[in-house]
Design a protein around this motif. Structure first.
Motif, PDB file in Angstrom:
ATOM      1  N   LEU A   1       0.832  -1.209   0.000  1.00  0.00           N
ATOM      2  CA  LEU A   1       0.000   0.000   0.000  1.00  0.00           C
ATOM      3  C   LEU A   1       0.866   1.259   0.000  1.00  0.00           C
ATOM      4  CD1 LEU A   1      -3.235   0.834   1.058  1.00  0.00           C
ATOM      5  CD2 LEU A   1      -1.776   1.784   2.801  1.00  0.00           C
ATOM      6  N   SER A   2       0.469   2.224  -0.806  1.00  0.00           N
ATOM      7  CA  SER A   2       1.170   3.515  -0.771  1.00  0.00           C
ATOM      8  C   SER A   2       0.118   4.605  -0.644  1.00  0.00           C
ATOM      9  CB  SER A   2       1.969   3.712  -2.053  1.00  0.00           C
ATOM     10  OG  SER A   2       1.073   3.836  -3.132  1.00  0.00           O
ATOM     11  N   MET A   3       0.570   5.847  -0.499  1.00  0.00           N
ATOM     12  CA  MET A   3      -0.415   6.913  -0.279  1.00  0.00           C
ATOM     13  C   MET A   3      -1.280   7.147  -1.521  1.00  0.00           C
ATOM     14  SD  MET A   3       1.863  10.391  -0.180  1.00  0.00           S
ATOM     15  CE  MET A   3       0.492  11.501   0.046  1.00  0.00           C
ATOM     16  N   GLU A   4      -0.838   6.704  -2.679  1.00  0.00           N
ATOM     17  CA  GLU A   4      -1.675   6.832  -3.878  1.00  0.00           C
ATOM     18  C   GLU A   4      -2.949   5.981  -3.743  1.00  0.00           C
ATOM     19  OE1 GLU A   4       1.779   6.607  -4.234  1.00  0.00           O
ATOM     20  OE2 GLU A   4       1.719   8.783  -4.556  1.00  0.00           O
TER      21      GLU A   4
ATOM     22  N   PHE B   1      -8.688  17.900  -0.571  1.00  0.00           N
ATOM     23  CA  PHE B   1      -8.371  16.521  -0.193  1.00  0.00           C
ATOM     24  C   PHE B   1      -6.928  16.323   0.271  1.00  0.00           C
ATOM     25  CE2 PHE B   1      -6.888  12.215  -1.371  1.00  0.00           C
ATOM     26  CZ  PHE B   1      -7.516  11.549  -0.343  1.00  0.00           C
ATOM     27  N   ASN B   2      -5.975  16.851  -0.498  1.00  0.00           N
ATOM     28  CA  ASN B   2      -4.574  16.636  -0.132  1.00  0.00           C
ATOM     29  C   ASN B   2      -4.252  17.187   1.245  1.00  0.00           C
ATOM     30  OD1 ASN B   2      -3.716  15.151  -2.302  1.00  0.00           O
ATOM     31  ND2 ASN B   2      -3.308  16.974  -3.565  1.00  0.00           N
ATOM     32  N   GLU B   3      -4.813  18.351   1.502  1.00  0.00           N
ATOM     33  CA  GLU B   3      -4.586  18.987   2.801  1.00  0.00           C
ATOM     34  C   GLU B   3      -5.180  18.136   3.934  1.00  0.00           C
ATOM     35  OE1 GLU B   3      -6.525  22.721   5.060  1.00  0.00           O
ATOM     36  OE2 GLU B   3      -6.442  22.851   2.868  1.00  0.00           O
ATOM     37  N   VAL B   4      -6.430  17.657   3.719  1.00  0.00           N
ATOM     38  CA  VAL B   4      -7.102  16.856   4.739  1.00  0.00           C
ATOM     39  C   VAL B   4      -6.347  15.545   4.973  1.00  0.00           C
ATOM     40  CG1 VAL B   4      -9.239  15.635   5.318  1.00  0.00           C
ATOM     41  CG2 VAL B   4      -9.355  17.849   4.213  1.00  0.00           C
ATOM     42  N   ARG B   5      -5.896  14.933   3.883  1.00  0.00           N
ATOM     43  CA  ARG B   5      -5.182  13.668   4.004  1.00  0.00           C
ATOM     44  C   ARG B   5      -3.894  13.859   4.807  1.00  0.00           C
ATOM     45  NH1 ARG B   5      -3.483  10.500  -1.389  1.00  0.00           N
ATOM     46  NH2 ARG B   5      -2.312  12.423  -1.638  1.00  0.00           N
ATOM     47  N   GLN B   6      -3.152  14.918   4.492  1.00  0.00           N
ATOM     48  CA  GLN B   6      -1.920  15.184   5.236  1.00  0.00           C
ATOM     49  C   GLN B   6      -2.212  15.431   6.706  1.00  0.00           C
ATOM     50  OE1 GLN B   6       1.128  14.672   4.454  1.00  0.00           O
ATOM     51  NE2 GLN B   6       0.617  14.131   2.354  1.00  0.00           N
TER      52      GLN B   6
ATOM     53  N   MET C   1      -2.633  11.058  13.118  1.00  0.00           N
ATOM     54  CA  MET C   1      -2.493   9.644  13.474  1.00  0.00           C
ATOM     55  C   MET C   1      -1.065   9.305  13.900  1.00  0.00           C
ATOM     56  SD  MET C   1      -5.322   8.005  13.313  1.00  0.00           S
ATOM     57  CE  MET C   1      -4.945   6.254  13.219  1.00  0.00           C
ATOM     58  N   GLY C   2      -0.153  10.262  13.779  1.00  0.00           N
ATOM     59  CA  GLY C   2       1.242   9.967  14.093  1.00  0.00           C
ATOM     60  C   GLY C   2       1.907   9.173  12.981  1.00  0.00           C
ATOM     61  N   TRP C   3       1.536   9.487  11.744  1.00  0.00           N
ATOM     62  CA  TRP C   3       2.143   8.837  10.586  1.00  0.00           C
ATOM     63  C   TRP C   3       2.991   9.866   9.844  1.00  0.00           C
ATOM     64  CZ3 TRP C   3      -2.925   6.132   8.384  1.00  0.00           C
ATOM     65  CH2 TRP C   3      -3.369   5.198   9.339  1.00  0.00           C
ATOM     66  N   ASP C   4       3.928   9.422   9.031  1.00  0.00           N
ATOM     67  CA  ASP C   4       4.752  10.384   8.292  1.00  0.00           C
ATOM     68  C   ASP C   4       3.965  10.907   7.087  1.00  0.00           C
ATOM     69  OD1 ASP C   4       4.873   8.568   6.243  1.00  0.00           O
ATOM     70  OD2 ASP C   4       6.961   7.989   6.564  1.00  0.00           O
ATOM     71  N   ASN C   5       4.596  11.790   6.307  1.00  0.00           N
ATOM     72  CA  ASN C   5       3.804  12.433   5.248  1.00  0.00           C
ATOM     73  C   ASN C   5       3.503  11.524   4.055  1.00  0.00           C
ATOM     74  OD1 ASN C   5       6.278  12.319   4.129  1.00  0.00           O
ATOM     75  ND2 ASN C   5       6.595  14.542   3.956  1.00  0.00           N
ATOM     76  N   ARG C   6       3.963  10.242   4.124  1.00  0.00           N
ATOM     77  CA  ARG C   6       3.551   9.268   3.118  1.00  0.00           C
ATOM     78  C   ARG C   6       2.530   8.282   3.698  1.00  0.00           C
ATOM     79  NH1 ARG C   6       4.339   9.753  -1.940  1.00  0.00           N
ATOM     80  NH2 ARG C   6       4.479   7.486  -2.176  1.00  0.00           N
ATOM     81  N   GLY C   7       2.095   8.548   4.929  1.00  0.00           N
ATOM     82  CA  GLY C   7       1.068   7.691   5.528  1.00  0.00           C
ATOM     83  C   GLY C   7       1.608   6.439   6.190  1.00  0.00           C
TER      84      GLY C   7
END
Lengths: 174, 627
Positions: B560-563, B589-594, B600-606
């Protein structure tokens, strides 16, 4: 005459909560097999093809056949309730054979005979029933009414009564 | 955590069935695992992560099919017949988590097991019979390509419950599962579907037609706590009966939601080309009309239901008069009705029974057929492309013919049986503009979620092939600190998801019916009384968060990737009419996803950071050990 359990199968929804609370009350453990009340859901070959739930439990018969056959005198009538004395019971299962309704059962998990004794005058199944299908009250000869939810409005009442007659007949034939 | 855990709630046993070797054995589940993951989806993802090798083919023998129950399953807790099915999804290639109600979970527990793990692949078609003393595999040749309802009927008769039900539950697949249609479902107790993620296809790939469970044994609870348990259960029942659904669902069903949703523009009409129905159709989709005029119904409740959600119905009027099937839900009415241009509720009831019998996931079926119908209207696909089936809006016979082909993977059905996202790729042309799916590869729930932000977002970032959190669009939840409705798709959307996700996943660990939910406080109290534990609300939410992160780590392990945290073109389009006209998630969307990743304490690639994993005790050391 004191209160009796009244079961209105037309109101039963088949959730089986009564089985679990019965077992919890009497065996301190939730197990359908340890329950003194059992629900049978007929699902095929019913009238109109609709399912039909039938809760069954001891009727505390006035002239109870189980009393007569018990060789150990373990079954005794106390006012309106047929009591089972487990100290005396040897598990010979004569009462199971004698019961015309099949509501005395041998439980394999608990290794003993189980039968309804009305929870010492406050049957647990009455409170848990979500549709008011189980009532505990003095006998009257009017048509009993639902305790909380009124399913009658949304149900083909006549069809259900017909279904009951047919099912009861088929159950007897078995 | 006190020493007593678990004093009840678990058998601490799972049954492992290896179909390749035919070996069936009972195993102990370590207490440590139950403490950390509770059960249900949590236990399922733990077993999936630790026991299915990386890169296993979803439809190959290396994938495991896991049936997991929770500490409440089979007890008096309202709606506790639920079970969770987990496996690697053939639809997305990531984790699939599907739930079904009914009695199956309760009887699995009553037979003495907390979970089943089915692994390997049988050479011939078999079914599994389990009771408290035995577990055997038997030939199921006589059930080949039989529908789910007939399978239930025949197996029930074989196991001494001919025509009635007392202690036997059957989970089976229809022809769709047998032929490995990627969105096949598992049907239990005649019409309760564990549908998301194509779990039925995995069962089919193992040549396992059905699981028959006979169980009426004891459900473990903390001993000597009879009165406390009764008290908690009655409190829970009061709470769930006082909730919005509790008050109305026995009468309206979920059909009562149709009108309010339609007014908000949340009902998909004709593959989301619009979300407004003409007045006369809307009148036919009114709950009062359907419940009183279209069919007559009798209750057929699930295990320990407190307000009878489910009914069996008999259609009284229209072309499907006389059909007996299950009461339809909002999602079915929208999915097979408005989304396909069908306006007769009786016919929709019939289609519901037909599709349940084939054993398919309603949401995938709905958006697959609606996409083809729109494609047909726009000339992207012709009659000849669909083996001569003229699939136009509202054509019931064409739909039935096509679905039957899909379930048998015949002709064009072989392509369509791979689901919406794969069909889009296979057909090419403009189909990527009209297909409705999230980028992981599954269709979303049947809403016009384009302006229902909570529902849309929770499915976009979901790691379960379904909704991961709860939609709080339009209502708040003070217990979780959600104070205002998510009116716009801004940063707040991410916050709501971060707060609801752990609660929803904690509930999935407990495994009970979502409709019978009560407050978190009541849930935790009941859990503590039944298991003898001392969980707090915070520690329970932490468990939910742990489950989300482990699901996430599993999916990342599988590629799985952020795409993949994205959605198809159609889901990003603004509605052309209705209250949501002109609005879209695209701009923010991009802003909300980031923002969500960050919260959640995840990096900027999720990807969950090392600190986050450590905070949640997901160091994987105990997992590595088991593997």
């Amino acid at each position: 005459m004191s209160s009796q359990l009244k079961i209105i199968p037309e109101l039963c929804i088949g959730c089986r909560s009564c089985e679990l609370i019965c077992s919890l009350e009497n065996e301190d453990l939730m197990a359908a097999s340890g329950s003194r009340i059992n629900v049978i859901s007929f699902i095929e070959s019913t009238a109109l093809g609709m399912p039909y739930h039938l809760p069954v439990t001891c009727y505390q018969c006035a002239d109870a056949p189980c009393l007569k056959v018990c060789p150990e005198d373990a079954l005794k009538r106390n006012k309106d309730v047929v009591h089972l004395d487990l100290e005396k019971c040897t598990g010979c299962r004569q009462c199971i054979k004698a019961c015309p309704f099949g509501v005395i059962r041998w439980d394999d998990n608990f290794k003993k005979i189980v039968k309804c004794e009305l929870c010492n005058g406050a049957p647990a199944c009455v409170d848990i029933c979500p549709s008011g299908a189980i009532l505990f009250e003095a006998p009257n000869f009017e048509k009993p009414e639902s305790k909380s939810l009124d399913f009658k409005k949304s149900r083909p009442f006549y069809a259900r009564e017909k279904a009951f007659e047919i099912q009861a007949y088929q159950a007897l034939k078995k | 955590m006190n020493e007593a855990f678990p004093a009840g709630g678990y058998h601490k046993k799972l049954l492992r069935i290896n179909l390749t070797t035919g070996m069936i054995q009972s195993e102990e589940i370590p207490v440590e695992v139950l403490k950390s993951y509770i059960g249900g989806t949590g236990l399922g993802i733990y077993l999936l992560y630790s026991q299915v090798p990386t890169g296993a083919l979803p439809l190959g023998p290396e994938n495991n099919l896991i049936f997991a129950t929770g500490p409440f399953t089979g007890s008096l807790v309202p709606g506790s017949g639920t079970y969770s099915v987990m496996c690697k999804s053939p639809l997305t290639g990531y984790a699939a988590s599907a739930q079904a109600n009914g009695f199956f979970g309760a009887r699995l527990k009553a037979a003495g097991f907390d979970a089943l793990v089915v692994q390997g692949c049988s050479e011939e078609k078999v079914y599994l019979y389990i009771d408290s003393n035995t577990a055997v595999l038997k030939s199921s040749e006589f059930l080949n390509n039989k529908g789910a309802f007939e399978t239930d009927k025949k197996l029930r008769a074989r196991h001494n419950e001919k025509g009635y039900e007392q202690k036997i539950s059957i989970a089976c697949i229809g022809p769709a599962g047998e032929n490995q249609v990627r969105f096949a479902a598992i049907s239990s107790d005649r019409g309760h579907m564990a549908a998301s993620g194509g779990v039925g296809a995995v069962m089919g790939s193992k040549n396992l037609k059905a699981i028959v469970i006979s169980g009426d044994g004891p459900i473990p609870t903390a001993p000597g706590k009879k009165n406390e348990i009764k008290k908690e259960i009655f409190r829970w029942r009061e709470e769930s009966n006082a909730s919005g659904l509790g008050k109305t669902v026995h009468e309206k069903g979920t059909l009562g939601l149709f009108k309010p949703y339609h007014d908000k523009g949340w009902v998909p009409v004709k593959n989301m080309t619009t979300n407004q129905l003409p007045e006369d159709t809307l009148a036919k989709f009114d709950w009062e009309y359907i419940q009183n005029e279209v069919y007559e119904k009798v209750p057929r409740a699930c295990h320990t239901c407190t307000f009878t959600h489910c009914h069996t119905v008999r259609v009284k009027k229209g072309p499907s008069k006389g059909f007996i099937g299950e009461e339809i839900e909002y999602e079915i009415l929208a999915g097979y009705g408005s989304n396909w241009g069908i306006s007769d509720p009786g016919t929709i009831t019939m289609l519901n029974g037909f599709i349940d019998d084939l054993g398919m996931d309603a949401k995938e079926v709905s958006f697959l057929i609606s996409m083809l119908m729109e494609g047909r209207q726009k000339g992207l696909i012709g009659k000849d492309d669909l083996d001569g089936i003229d699939l136009t809006w509202g054509d019931v016979d064409a739909v039935k013919q096509l679905l039957e082909k899909i379930s048998l993977r015949k002709g064009m059905g072989d392509v369509l049986a791979d689901g919406v996202a794969r069909t889009v790729k296979a057909l090419g042309k403009e189909f990527d503009k009209i297909g409705v799916y999230v980028k992981q590869g599954n269709a979303p729930h049947v809403h016009d979620s384009r302006t229902r932000w909570g529902t849309l977002f929770t499915q976009i970032i979901s790691n379960t092939t379904s909704q991961e959190g709860m939609d709080m669009t339009g209502r708040g939840n003070p217990e979780l600190g959600i104070t205002k409705p998510t009116a716009d798709p801004d940063r707040y959307l991410a916050e709501v998801q971060t707060k609801t996700g752990p609660k929803r996943q904690f509930e999935e660990c407990l495994a009970f019916c979502y409709f019978q939910a009560c407050s978190l406080k009541q849930m935790v109290q009941t859990l503590n009384v039944i298991t003898g534990a001392d969980f707090s609300a915070e520690s329970c939410l932490k468990i939910g968060e742990r489950v989300i992160n482990l699901l996430r780590m599993y999916n990342i392990r599988e590629g799985l990737s952020m795409e993949d945290d994205s959605y198809s073109h159609r889901l990003g389009q603004s509605p052309t009419d209705g209250p949501g006209k002109g609005k879209s998630l695209n701009s923010t969307f991009n802003e909300v996803r980031q923002a969500y990743y960050e919260m959640m304490g995840w990096d900027n690639r999720g990807v969950p950071t090392a600190e986050t994993l450590e905070r949640l005790n997901l160091t994987f050391s105990h997992i590595e050990k088991v593997r």
